[in-house]
Write an enzyme that holds these catalytic residues in place. Sequence first.
Site, PDB file in Angstrom:
ATOM      1  N   ARG A  35     -10.577   1.979   9.296  1.00 16.01           N
ATOM      2  CA  ARG A  35     -10.408   0.579   9.039  1.00 16.01           C
ATOM      3  C   ARG A  35     -10.230  -0.144  10.582  1.00 16.01           C
ATOM      4  O   ARG A  35     -10.337  -1.159  10.511  1.00 16.01           O
ATOM      5  CB  ARG A  35      -9.198   0.442   8.141  1.00 16.01           C
ATOM      6  CG  ARG A  35      -9.714   0.688   6.907  1.00 16.01           C
ATOM      7  CD  ARG A  35      -8.681   0.383   5.881  1.00 16.01           C
ATOM      8  NE  ARG A  35      -9.416   0.154   4.564  1.00 16.01           N
ATOM      9  CZ  ARG A  35      -8.607   0.437   3.409  1.00 16.01           C
ATOM     10  NH1 ARG A  35      -7.269   0.973   3.405  1.00 16.01           N
ATOM     11  NH2 ARG A  35      -9.127   0.386   2.204  1.00 16.01           N
ATOM     12  N   LYS A 206     -11.392   5.501 -17.237  1.00 18.76           N
ATOM     13  CA  LYS A 206     -11.310   4.708 -18.220  1.00 18.76           C
ATOM     14  C   LYS A 206     -12.267   3.497 -18.409  1.00 18.76           C
ATOM     15  O   LYS A 206     -12.543   2.906 -17.441  1.00 18.76           O
ATOM     16  CB  LYS A 206      -9.990   3.816 -17.874  1.00 18.76           C
ATOM     17  CG  LYS A 206      -8.664   5.181 -17.922  1.00 18.76           C
ATOM     18  CD  LYS A 206      -7.594   3.974 -17.898  1.00 18.76           C
ATOM     19  CE  LYS A 206      -6.256   4.768 -17.663  1.00 18.76           C
ATOM     20  NZ  LYS A 206      -5.200   3.889 -17.223  1.00 18.76           N
ATOM     21  N   GLY A 355     -13.640   3.051  -3.078  1.00 16.22           N
ATOM     22  CA  GLY A 355     -13.061   3.953  -4.049  1.00 16.22           C
ATOM     23  C   GLY A 355     -13.542   5.375  -3.858  1.00 16.22           C
ATOM     24  O   GLY A 355     -14.116   5.882  -3.096  1.00 16.22           O
ATOM     25  N   GLY A 378     -10.696  -2.226  -4.752  1.00 19.18           N
ATOM     26  CA  GLY A 378     -10.430  -3.265  -5.915  1.00 19.18           C
ATOM     27  C   GLY A 378     -11.258  -4.594  -5.545  1.00 19.18           C
ATOM     28  O   GLY A 378     -11.777  -5.038  -6.602  1.00 19.18           O
TER      29      GLY A 378
END
Length: 398
Positions: A35, A206, A355, A378
């Site tokens: 990063r 999910k 992710g 996200g």
Amino acid sequence: MKKTLNDIQVADKTVLVRVDFNVPLKDGVITDDNRIKAALPTINYLIEKGAKIVLFSHLSRIKEESDKTKKTLAPIAKKLEEISKKSVKFIAQTRGKELESAIKSLKAGEIILFENTRFEDVQNGEVVKYESKNNSELGKYWASLGDVFVNDAFGTAHRAHASNVGIASNIKESCVGFLVQKELEMLAKGIDKPEHPFIAIIGGAKVSDKIGVIDNLLEKADKIIIGGGMAYTFFKAQGHKIGKSLCEEDKVALAKQYLDKANGKIILPIDSANNSDFKDTPPTISGVDLPDDVMGLDIGPKSIKLFEDTLKNAKTVAWNGPMGVFEFNHYNKGTLAVCEAIANLKNAFTLIGGGDSAAAAIQLGFKEKFTHISTGGGASLEYMEGKVLPGVEAIQNK
Ligand code: AMP
């Protein structure tokens, strides 16, 4: 279109740059500096153009006063010096005299990094969330420290915080940095203006986390492949027996609704790799009606073949979420196969939405084989849902 660095003059101006230095740390040592490296194009450009550079970032979460010792940006300033080969002055404050006078004495091409923006979330032991809830005084104060605001933190672009939206709303001039610019260009190409056939692959635990993505992509994609734990809720919606597999009972009706609406666009697994419990021992393979005493932890070999075939002629592929419990050696086959199939596509625009799937692809050595691997899990997920990213929205248009 949002303003980019090429649209503004930065010479001799004090430029406030929100970067994403939220790096993993173990005992104060940075374990992955990607990063920091990713921020270099913007930083180097600003140095070259003679800007006075004020960098800031969040690092993890601050929930109590004692978190501040472990989550200081001091080691990151050192690492940035090492990587950029430039001197970086670290100011151990998020506001105050020391910070203000350091900024005032900055010369063209010099760099300051100030302390973790989330230190503002806890004041004298009290949780106030000035940064995370975008306290208007804080945004105004930070904006008052500079002439121009550059948002180059894609990882927090889906959040409206003081260090992005707060500053952008209170400063004369703002733009996105090169990292955010590239993310937006790639996501626009992959999601908004895809070349067809456009195949999306959605996995993960999910349904509830990915509903928005499925909903948005049903309109845009030619096929949506669904794998991972969420596939079992869809099996249940089709009337299959799913044994002890993961299932969101309250999403079964919705899954059925999507299947009806999709008109054959949704491709589900046709077999399943199961275990008696959630553990990493060899699987048994079944069709989509599972025995009562097992749980499905990965897609089976026939599904792998089906998904590979479905991907074959794709011109655009967007992937988010693993096909099974890829952390287990016996249940990573589906995720590996899909990753490899996408990586080996010729002449396709291939995108991973951050992710777990991004981590899997990088770990497998496929980093260079994808057109783009997003740095923000996200943020890219919300983009795939068709949502506006507040941290980008707040930046001035061209
Ligand atoms: P997500 O964060 O929603 O992308 O989900 C990622 C997680 O889903 C990973 O930790 C996987 O282990 C988990 N997962 C994927 N497939 C399954 C499955 N069949 N059963 C249980 N967990 C799963």
